[in-house]
Design a protein around this motif. Structure first.
Motif, PDB file in Angstrom:
ATOM      1  N   LEU A   1       0.848  -1.188   0.000  1.00  0.00           N
ATOM      2  CA  LEU A   1       0.000   0.000   0.000  1.00  0.00           C
ATOM      3  C   LEU A   1       0.888   1.245   0.000  1.00  0.00           C
ATOM      4  O   LEU A   1       1.869   1.327   0.735  1.00  0.00           O
ATOM      5  CB  LEU A   1      -0.918   0.016   1.219  1.00  0.00           C
ATOM      6  N   ARG A   2       0.495   2.205  -0.838  1.00  0.00           N
ATOM      7  CA  ARG A   2       1.253   3.450  -0.933  1.00  0.00           C
ATOM      8  C   ARG A   2       0.319   4.616  -0.611  1.00  0.00           C
ATOM      9  O   ARG A   2      -0.800   4.679  -1.128  1.00  0.00           O
ATOM     10  CB  ARG A   2       1.848   3.604  -2.325  1.00  0.00           C
ATOM     11  N   ILE A   3       0.787   5.545   0.217  1.00  0.00           N
ATOM     12  CA  ILE A   3      -0.012   6.696   0.643  1.00  0.00           C
ATOM     13  C   ILE A   3       0.844   7.951   0.504  1.00  0.00           C
ATOM     14  O   ILE A   3       2.047   7.931   0.796  1.00  0.00           O
ATOM     15  CB  ILE A   3      -0.477   6.541   2.105  1.00  0.00           C
ATOM     16  N   MET A   4       0.208   9.042   0.083  1.00  0.00           N
ATOM     17  CA  MET A   4       0.888  10.329   0.022  1.00  0.00           C
ATOM     18  C   MET A   4       0.121  11.326   0.887  1.00  0.00           C
ATOM     19  O   MET A   4      -1.106  11.458   0.753  1.00  0.00           O
ATOM     20  CB  MET A   4       0.975  10.835  -1.422  1.00  0.00           C
ATOM     21  N   LEU A   5       0.824  11.988   1.781  1.00  0.00           N
ATOM     22  CA  LEU A   5       0.228  13.037   2.611  1.00  0.00           C
ATOM     23  C   LEU A   5       0.816  14.369   2.154  1.00  0.00           C
ATOM     24  O   LEU A   5       2.042  14.544   2.132  1.00  0.00           O
ATOM     25  CB  LEU A   5       0.533  12.788   4.087  1.00  0.00           C
ATOM     26  N   VAL A   6      -0.059  15.293   1.767  1.00  0.00           N
ATOM     27  CA  VAL A   6       0.383  16.541   1.146  1.00  0.00           C
ATOM     28  C   VAL A   6       0.022  17.720   2.035  1.00  0.00           C
ATOM     29  O   VAL A   6      -1.164  18.005   2.262  1.00  0.00           O
ATOM     30  CB  VAL A   6      -0.254  16.723  -0.252  1.00  0.00           C
ATOM     31  N   ALA A   7       1.051  18.400   2.525  1.00  0.00           N
ATOM     32  CA  ALA A   7       0.839  19.593   3.347  1.00  0.00           C
ATOM     33  C   ALA A   7       0.704  20.813   2.442  1.00  0.00           C
ATOM     34  O   ALA A   7       1.189  20.834   1.311  1.00  0.00           O
ATOM     35  CB  ALA A   7       2.016  19.775   4.307  1.00  0.00           C
TER      36      ALA A   7
END
Length: 358
Positions: A137-143
């Protein structure tokens, strides 16, 4: 590209252009041009912020592994040494991102539940709930990027400001399409009028697109800006032009009387790249001095000639020769007209001669 359901313009459309044909041409054109048409073609990328927190199953990392990438605004701004809180089956595990902005946990059992959270400059970034299955699983968190946010707010203010003197160009996604069907040659222009400034621009009047004089039934198609109207062989696009893209789509019939026809179109603004698509029926071919590359492509069981070339300066013509057009010889029509004229003349002479004798 939006489907075209109708055409708008001043007057009727005697050329018999059919809306469903326009839809088909533009749909196929989209497929043709987006499947490796030109190396310089630019495909719009999704906003990373819109992808923040989305869980993507991937095959390039082992099952039971979850990787989280933390960035600020764009993909080129990784956040290193950022604490990421993984909640795995209700238990919290803290992992710090590396220089590439990534934090990872692995060896998770199938069916485990996972959620990732990062707090960047007071902004809480939360992923979707995920369940470990048969892939990684790949997740991106973008501030939020404060500088980008400030620029966006400034751009909104500028876009609402009074227009200034400026120019527009026809963007690289603009294209010309010619389609032969039912003994007619239809031509379509898909034009992206680009204002690269951050404020509306006034180009000193409307943008006037003068179509070939022989063009019949010219119309502005649905999906175009309401700033565009058609009257005879002229399309008028009124200003001012907002920042970004103003889309104008035009259709008309180009009459021809033999196997060859020339299309000459002068653009009122610079066209940044030449893209021409011509449907290929039988021995049809297309050539232009503007083509740097030409090839035949197949899509949805049909063949298309694709020509790509460099920019065309404002006021300079696009020259396109289409050859091998199916056509009917003219001599039977001329012969029929001549015979009709002879018969009429004989009838008039007979009537006059008979009246004189009586």
């Amino acid at each position: 590209m939006k489907n075209m359901k109708s055409m708008k313009g001043l007057g009727e459309n005697p050329s018999g252009l059919r809306v469903r044909r326009v839809v088909r041409v533009l749909r196929v054109l989209t497929l043709v041009t987006f499947v490796g048409v030109a190396a310089s073609a630019q495909v719009a990328m999704p906003d990373p912020k819109a992808m923040s927190g989305v869980v993507l199953p991937v095959s390039d990392i082992p099952a039971g592994t979850v990787t989280v990438r933390v960035i600020r605004g764009g993909l080129d701004k990784n956040i290193a040494k950022q604490a990421v809180e993984f909640t795995i089956d209700g238990k919290v595990r803290i992992v710090t991102t590396d220089e590439s902005g990534r934090a990872m946990v692995s060896g998770l059992r199938r069916g485990a539940t996972v959620k990732a959270v990062a707090v960047v400059a007071g902004e809480r970034l939360v992923s979707q709930d995920a369940t470990v299955a048969g892939s990684g699983l790949r997740i991106m968190l973008v501030a939020t990027d404060p500088a980008a946010a400030a620029r966006e707010a400034e751009s909104k203010v500028l876009a609402a400001s009074p227009p200034v003197k400026g120019i527009v160009v026809l963007g690289g996604e603009s294209r010309v399409v010619a389609e032969y069907s039912n003994d007619k040659l239809s031509v379509f222009y898909y034009l992206d009028i680009i204002n690269a400034a951050r404020t509306p621009v006034d180009i000193g009047g409307p943008l006037l697109i003068d179509l070939p004089r022989s063009a019949r039934g010219a119309a502005v198609m649905e999906g175009s800006s309401k700033q565009a109207t058609a009257l005879g062989p002229r399309v008028t696009v009124t200003g001012p032009f907002a920042p970004g893209t103003t889309t104008v789509q035009i259709g008309y019939e180009l009459p021809y009387g033999g196997p060859t026809v020339r299309l000459e179109q002068r653009w009122p603004a610079q066209m940044l790249e030449t893209t021409v698509v011509v449907s290929k029926v039988g021995t049809m071919d297309a050539s232009s001095p503007q083509f740097a590359n030409k090839e035949v492509r197949a899509q949805e069981g049909r063949s298309f000639i694709l020509g790509i070339g460099p920019a065309i300066a404002a006021g300079q013509p696009l020259l396109l020769d289409i050859t091998g057009l199916p056509h009917h010889p003219r001599w039977p029509r001329y012969l029929a007209l001549s015979l009709a004229g002879v018969i009429m003349a004989v009838g008039i002479w007979a009537a006059v001669f008979t009246r004189q004798r009586t």
